[in-house]
Motif scaffolding. Structure first.
Motif, PDB file in Angstrom:
ATOM      1  N   SER A  72       0.806  -1.218   0.000  1.00  0.00           N
ATOM      2  CA  SER A  72       0.000   0.000   0.000  1.00  0.00           C
ATOM      3  C   SER A  72       0.841   1.270   0.000  1.00  0.00           C
ATOM      4  O   SER A  72       0.316   2.355  -0.265  1.00  0.00           O
ATOM      5  CB  SER A  72      -0.945   0.015   1.214  1.00  0.00           C
ATOM      6  OG  SER A  72      -0.209   0.077   2.430  1.00  0.00           O
ATOM      7  N   ARG A  73       2.148   1.150   0.287  1.00  0.00           N
ATOM      8  CA  ARG A  73       2.985   2.353   0.394  1.00  0.00           C
ATOM      9  C   ARG A  73       4.398   2.059  -0.107  1.00  0.00           C
ATOM     10  O   ARG A  73       4.819   0.910  -0.191  1.00  0.00           O
ATOM     11  CB  ARG A  73       3.083   2.822   1.857  1.00  0.00           C
ATOM     12  CG  ARG A  73       1.780   3.149   2.522  1.00  0.00           C
ATOM     13  CD  ARG A  73       1.976   3.527   3.975  1.00  0.00           C
ATOM     14  NE  ARG A  73       2.591   4.837   4.140  1.00  0.00           N
ATOM     15  CZ  ARG A  73       3.146   5.262   5.273  1.00  0.00           C
ATOM     16  NH1 ARG A  73       3.189   4.475   6.323  1.00  0.00           N
ATOM     17  NH2 ARG A  73       3.671   6.476   5.348  1.00  0.00           N
ATOM     18  N   ARG A 102       4.391  -0.516  -2.880  1.00  0.00           N
ATOM     19  CA  ARG A 102       3.367   0.004  -3.795  1.00  0.00           C
ATOM     20  C   ARG A 102       3.936   0.240  -5.185  1.00  0.00           C
ATOM     21  O   ARG A 102       3.310  -0.114  -6.197  1.00  0.00           O
ATOM     22  CB  ARG A 102       2.789   1.298  -3.235  1.00  0.00           C
ATOM     23  CG  ARG A 102       1.700   1.898  -4.118  1.00  0.00           C
ATOM     24  CD  ARG A 102       0.945   2.918  -3.357  1.00  0.00           C
ATOM     25  NE  ARG A 102      -0.055   3.623  -4.124  1.00  0.00           N
ATOM     26  CZ  ARG A 102      -0.965   4.410  -3.560  1.00  0.00           C
ATOM     27  NH1 ARG A 102      -0.969   4.565  -2.256  1.00  0.00           N
ATOM     28  NH2 ARG A 102      -1.849   5.043  -4.299  1.00  0.00           N
ATOM     29  N   TYR A 105      -1.826  -5.351   2.606  1.00  0.00           N
ATOM     30  CA  TYR A 105      -1.682  -4.223   3.530  1.00  0.00           C
ATOM     31  C   TYR A 105      -1.948  -4.686   4.951  1.00  0.00           C
ATOM     32  O   TYR A 105      -2.623  -5.694   5.178  1.00  0.00           O
ATOM     33  CB  TYR A 105      -2.639  -3.092   3.149  1.00  0.00           C
ATOM     34  CG  TYR A 105      -4.100  -3.428   3.345  1.00  0.00           C
ATOM     35  CD1 TYR A 105      -4.786  -3.029   4.493  1.00  0.00           C
ATOM     36  CD2 TYR A 105      -4.803  -4.159   2.379  1.00  0.00           C
ATOM     37  CE1 TYR A 105      -6.118  -3.362   4.683  1.00  0.00           C
ATOM     38  CE2 TYR A 105      -6.135  -4.485   2.557  1.00  0.00           C
ATOM     39  CZ  TYR A 105      -6.793  -4.083   3.712  1.00  0.00           C
ATOM     40  OH  TYR A 105      -8.107  -4.407   3.899  1.00  0.00           O
ATOM     41  N   ASN A 154      -3.880   0.050   6.361  1.00  0.00           N
ATOM     42  CA  ASN A 154      -4.337   1.177   5.554  1.00  0.00           C
ATOM     43  C   ASN A 154      -5.060   0.685   4.307  1.00  0.00           C
ATOM     44  O   ASN A 154      -4.503   0.652   3.212  1.00  0.00           O
ATOM     45  CB  ASN A 154      -3.155   2.079   5.174  1.00  0.00           C
ATOM     46  CG  ASN A 154      -3.602   3.443   4.725  1.00  0.00           C
ATOM     47  OD1 ASN A 154      -4.682   3.597   4.167  1.00  0.00           O
ATOM     48  ND2 ASN A 154      -2.765   4.443   4.953  1.00  0.00           N
ATOM     49  N   ARG A 155      -6.307   0.339   4.486  1.00  0.00           N
ATOM     50  CA  ARG A 155      -7.071  -0.209   3.363  1.00  0.00           C
ATOM     51  C   ARG A 155      -7.242   0.817   2.245  1.00  0.00           C
ATOM     52  O   ARG A 155      -7.172   0.472   1.058  1.00  0.00           O
ATOM     53  CB  ARG A 155      -8.445  -0.696   3.842  1.00  0.00           C
ATOM     54  CG  ARG A 155      -9.298  -1.259   2.701  1.00  0.00           C
ATOM     55  CD  ARG A 155     -10.566  -1.941   3.164  1.00  0.00           C
ATOM     56  NE  ARG A 155     -11.273  -2.497   2.024  1.00  0.00           N
ATOM     57  CZ  ARG A 155     -10.998  -3.664   1.450  1.00  0.00           C
ATOM     58  NH1 ARG A 155     -10.016  -4.399   1.928  1.00  0.00           N
ATOM     59  NH2 ARG A 155     -11.684  -4.100   0.408  1.00  0.00           N
ATOM     60  N   GLU A 194      -5.236   3.212   1.182  1.00  0.00           N
ATOM     61  CA  GLU A 194      -4.057   3.283   0.328  1.00  0.00           C
ATOM     62  C   GLU A 194      -3.926   2.034  -0.537  1.00  0.00           C
ATOM     63  O   GLU A 194      -3.521   2.103  -1.702  1.00  0.00           O
ATOM     64  CB  GLU A 194      -2.798   3.476   1.178  1.00  0.00           C
ATOM     65  CG  GLU A 194      -2.654   4.855   1.778  1.00  0.00           C
ATOM     66  CD  GLU A 194      -2.486   5.936   0.726  1.00  0.00           C
ATOM     67  OE1 GLU A 194      -1.825   5.679  -0.298  1.00  0.00           O
ATOM     68  OE2 GLU A 194      -3.023   7.041   0.917  1.00  0.00           O
ATOM     69  N   ALA A 195      -4.263   0.880   0.032  1.00  0.00           N
ATOM     70  CA  ALA A 195      -4.192  -0.361  -0.746  1.00  0.00           C
ATOM     71  C   ALA A 195      -5.188  -0.328  -1.909  1.00  0.00           C
ATOM     72  O   ALA A 195      -4.872  -0.756  -3.027  1.00  0.00           O
ATOM     73  CB  ALA A 195      -4.467  -1.559   0.155  1.00  0.00           C
ATOM     74  N   GLN A 255      -5.922  -7.794   3.255  1.00  0.00           N
ATOM     75  CA  GLN A 255      -5.349  -7.445   4.554  1.00  0.00           C
ATOM     76  C   GLN A 255      -4.718  -8.671   5.179  1.00  0.00           C
ATOM     77  O   GLN A 255      -5.278  -9.769   5.138  1.00  0.00           O
ATOM     78  CB  GLN A 255      -6.441  -6.891   5.484  1.00  0.00           C
ATOM     79  CG  GLN A 255      -5.926  -6.208   6.732  1.00  0.00           C
ATOM     80  CD  GLN A 255      -5.565  -7.171   7.872  1.00  0.00           C
ATOM     81  OE1 GLN A 255      -6.127  -8.272   7.952  1.00  0.00           O
ATOM     82  NE2 GLN A 255      -4.627  -6.777   8.713  1.00  0.00           N
TER      83      GLN A 255
END
Length: 247
Positions: free
Chosen positions: A16-17, A21, A38, A41-42, A44-45, A63
């Motif tokens: 997610s980051r 990412r 992730y 942070n859903r 961002e995912a 998740q």
């Protein structure tokens, strides 16, 4: 006649980051179906999934606590259900609290070990059991295992363990045409690196390598992409990806 799969499928933890990412989107642009993993942070995912959709790939957000063996097994189940199998695992999830060794709370140390080292063991264990032959496992280590900066003791210690697991697993998978490597970035402009650092320190670190800049997530994703696909003769290695930073 056995049906042959043509689409390659990747799991990217920490997707997610940051480096994870960027890697997930890069693989999606190259035709992989991607499970973007992730922790919390859903939002961002899901944005990463949309980015992958926008470049022509397929993706789902999943998740999982990478240190929880039941959650990781469920992650692999979900990916297989969605895409039919798994070919590549990129394990980029990690935490990096900074403190001199003398001052670090042992509860924090235990969490770093749980996420970074146990997490790698758990993810790699499922990958070893469930990757299709011809696949690739890429763990994320760190050039801090060589640079030995003060304050990074817990983080660098866990990454040393990641490298040991990587080299041993490469040898244990003999006969399956699965490569196992670690990529060891230097200072890279991600939230994990930048958060909490004064600009003066960031500028000083950026000036250290001969290329005189911080790495960018796309620099690291480029190497991961190569190892996931075309770099089939690279196996059981730690690739230091740091612009020439030296201990």
């Amino acid at each position: 006649m056995t049906e042959q799969h043509t689409e390659r499928v990747a799991i990217v933890t920490g997707g997610s980051r940051g480096i994870g990412r960027e890697t997930a989107v890069r693989l999606g642009s190259e035709g992989y179906a991607v499970a973007v993993v992730y922790s919390g942070n859903r939002g961002e995912a899901e944005l990463a999934v949309k980015e992958i959709d926008a470049v022509g790939g397929r993706a789902i957000a999943v998740q999982a606590d990478v240190a929880d063996e039941a959650a990781v097994a469920a992650l692999f189940d979900r990916t297989e259900e969605a895409f039919g199998g798994i070919d590549v695992v990129v394990h980029a999830a990690g935490v990096m609290p900074l403190s001199p060794l003398a001052d670090l709370d042992l509860a924090v140390f235990d969490e770093v070990v749980r996420t970074n080292l146990r997490g790698t063991f758990v993810v790699d264990q499922q990958a070893a059991r469930r990757l299709r032959d011809g696949g690739a496992i890429i763990n994320i280590s760190s050039s801090l295992t060589k640079l030995a900066r003060p304050g990074y003791g817990a983080y660098a210690a866990t990454k040393g363990g990641v490298e040991a697991l990587t080299l041993i697993l490469a040898r244990e998978l003999r006969g399956r045409n699965i490569t196992v490597n670690a990529v060891a970035p230097g200072p890279t402009a991600t939230a994990l690196f930048l958060d909490g650092k004064p600009q003066e320190l960031i500028d000083r670190i950026a000036a250290e390598p001969p290329l005189e800049r911080l790495g960018q997530p796309e620099d690291i994703a480029e190497v991961i992409s190569f190892l996931a696909g075309r770099g089939r003769w690279i196996n059981g290695q730690v690739i230091y990806t740091n612009g020439g930073s030296a201990a």
